[in-house]
Scaffold this active site. Structure first.
Site, PDB file in Angstrom:
ATOM      1  CE1 TYR A  44       3.015  -5.731  13.777  1.00 51.35           C
ATOM      2  CE2 TYR A  44       2.973  -4.259  11.888  1.00 51.35           C
ATOM      3  CZ  TYR A  44       2.377  -4.775  13.021  1.00 51.35           C
ATOM      4  OH  TYR A  44       1.139  -4.320  13.382  1.00 51.35           O
TER       5      TYR A  44
ATOM      6  N   GLY B  12      -7.854  -8.911   5.918  1.00 46.34           N
ATOM      7  CA  GLY B  12      -7.475  -7.501   5.823  1.00 46.34           C
ATOM      8  C   GLY B  12      -6.310  -7.372   4.875  1.00 46.34           C
ATOM      9  NE  ARG B  13      -0.590  -9.248   6.818  1.00 51.84           N
ATOM     10  CZ  ARG B  13       0.119  -8.467   7.620  1.00 51.84           C
ATOM     11  NH1 ARG B  13       1.028  -7.670   7.123  1.00 51.84           N
ATOM     12  NH2 ARG B  13      -0.079  -8.482   8.927  1.00 51.84           N
TER      13      ARG B  13
ATOM     14  CE1 TYR C 294      -3.677  -4.396  10.106  1.00 49.96           C
ATOM     15  CE2 TYR C 294      -2.847  -5.870   8.410  1.00 49.96           C
ATOM     16  CZ  TYR C 294      -3.776  -5.570   9.374  1.00 49.96           C
ATOM     17  OH  TYR C 294      -4.815  -6.434   9.610  1.00 49.96           O
TER      18      TYR C 294
ATOM     19  CB  CYS D  32      15.617  12.237  15.600  1.00 52.29           C
ATOM     20  SG  CYS D  32      15.724  13.750  14.651  1.00 52.29           S
ATOM     21  CD  GLU D  33      12.700   7.284  17.704  1.00 48.26           C
ATOM     22  OE1 GLU D  33      13.331   6.289  18.121  1.00 48.26           O
ATOM     23  OE2 GLU D  33      12.040   8.045  18.417  1.00 48.26           O
TER      24      GLU D  33
ATOM     25  N   GLY E 203      -6.059 -13.247   8.389  1.00 47.42           N
ATOM     26  CA  GLY E 203      -4.700 -13.723   8.590  1.00 47.42           C
ATOM     27  C   GLY E 203      -4.008 -14.307   7.385  1.00 47.42           C
TER      28      GLY E 203
END
Ligand SMILES: *Cc1c(COP(=O)(O)O)cnc(C)c1O
Length: 431
Positions: free
Chosen positions: A330, A289-290, A385, A356-357, A238
């Site tokens: 996020y 991780g990050r 991520y 297309c979003e 974290g």
């Protein structure tokens, strides 16, 4: 700290000019800095030398075999969340005996595979899961190493989609139930109560929530050590990284430093937590991780069109939300810089992909250098991520991934051939 920087006009990763990689491999393209991975691993590892500890890199942040292999060589263990991740660790030369297995939904097959490979511990999230592990371990004639994930009910003050340590979340077992759960589990024949674990959320930029949670859990950890002889206390991952000034040098003159929400250094993290952790006498596990991978990667993309509607400007690029979903998912900020520095600009624009979003964007109303079609941009801090959350949405192949190490580089994932996307599809012979 990372090894992406401008030299002259060109953006470099270590000693490699990124414009050259784009020429050779095309775009979209992920590029990772191996030295950055190592540096982050070592910074955290050495900050904890004072106490018995093991860093277990959270594979889900970036599970490329070359990333796992790099960290394994420097002594990392691994935090895994699926059988697939464990298979990756083994394939990449990692040690399964340094793996902790997290996640609320472990299947029978996953538990069996993990037991057969002698993982260090299951970090369990519910009583039914412990029952299931006990049963499978009995069948295999082994004792399953288990740590219960405690939900300390501490708000990490991070994005709601990455907050995990409050009672609103599906994770862990409530703080108050821990003593009774251990007492109950201690009677199960095939369970070895080996530790206790917590993970309160991701991208924390303040040490306070960590400190609060560790302070809350440490006395229980000591109690469990005295009662059941547990060996370790995992404090999860974290640790947040800096997204909003990812590139410290080489700003064009008009560039304004975005608000910096502060930076959590390994020194501060260690300094505040070690005194509390030391008192437990337990081995401490860290699951970053990050922090390890985030600033070790960039996503390179080509400008296809500039669209000016009179109301807004859009820089339309060839990367899309299927390559990097973080801004859509996020609301995350990623710094975007040109591969070739220019003094043109500024222009206020949204950088968007071709999907297309409306969610297919990398930034909104951002002040950027005036780019033109054919120019290249780097989306910074996309090592964690990023590619792992990629998809084939809109039948777009996965981009290649390159790892740079000093003056060398290698392809660590080839561009997916488009035919591979429908490789397992078929049209039934209805007649
Ligand atoms: C995701 C996760 C991590 C890693 O989180 P980061 O924010 O990337 O450091 C560590 N432990 C567990 C249990 C996780 O689910």
């Amino acid at each position: 700290m990372h090894y992406f920087y401008y030299k002259g006009k060109g953006l470099y990763c270590e000693n490699i000019c990124l414009a050259n990689l784009v020429k050779e491999f095309g775009t979209p393209l992920y590029v990772y800095s191996r030295q950055t991975l190592v540096r982050h691993f070592q910074a955290l590892n050495s900050a904890f030398t004072e106490i018995d500890h093991q860093v277990c890199y959270a594979v889900k942040a970036n599970s490329n075999l070359a990333v796992i292999n790099t960290l394994a060589r420097f002594g990392s263990g691994f935090d895994i969340v699926s059988e697939g991740e464990l298979r990756r660790v083994i394939l990449a030369g990692g040690n399964s005996q340094l793996c902790v297995f997290a996640g609320v939904g472990k299947t029978e097959a996953e538990i069996t595979f993990a037991l057969e490979n002698n993982i260090y511990s299951f970090n369990v999230e519910s009583q039914p899961e412990i029952e299931r592990i006990d049963k499978i371990a009995g069948r295999l004639g082994v004792k399953a190493p288990v740590a219960v994930r405690v939900n300390p009910n501490v708000d990490a003050h991070t994005h709601s989609k990455i907050t995990t340590g409050t009672y609103e979340n599906k994770f862990g077992i409530g703080f108050g139930q821990i003593p009774s759960v251990y007492k109950w589990a201690s009677k199960l024949k095939n369970i070895h109560l080996k530790g206790i674990q917590m993970h309160i959320g991701s991208q924390l930029t303040s040490v306070k929530p960590f400190e609060e949670a560790v302070k809350k859990v440490a006395p229980i950890a000591i109690e469990l050590k005295n009662k059941y002889n547990i060996e370790f206390f995992s404090i999860g991952g974290g640790i947040g990284i800096v997204y909003n000034h990812a590139l410290v040098s080489g700003k064009p003159t008009w560039w304004k430093k975005p608000e910096n929400k502060g930076i959590l250094t390994t020194e501060l993290y260690a300094k505040r937590l070690i005194p509390i952790l030391k008192q437990t006498g337990l081995k401490i596990l860290l699951e970053p991780g990050r922090f390890i991978a985030g600033n070790a990667g960039v996503l390179l993309t080509k400008v296809e069109y500039i669209k000016k509607t009179g109301h807004k400007n859009f820089i339309i690029v060839d990367a899309a939300m299927n390559d990097l979903i973080r801004p859509a998912f996020y609301d995350s900020y990623h710094e975007i810089v040109p591969l070739v520095r220019s003094s043109r600009g500024p222009i206020k624009a949204d950088v968007v992909g071709p999907i297309c979003e409306s969610g297919d964007y990398f930034c909104k109303d951002r002040v950027l250098p005036k780019v033109k079609p054919g120019d290249y941009l780097a989306i910074m801090s996309t090592g964690a991520y990023g590619s792992v959350m990629g998809s084939n949405y809109n039948t777009r192949p996965f981009p290649p991934e390159i790892m740079v190490d000093g003056s060398c580089y290698g392809v660590v994932r080839k561009r997916q051939p488009v035919e591979k996307i429908w490789e397992f599809e078929s049209i039934p012979d209805w007649e």
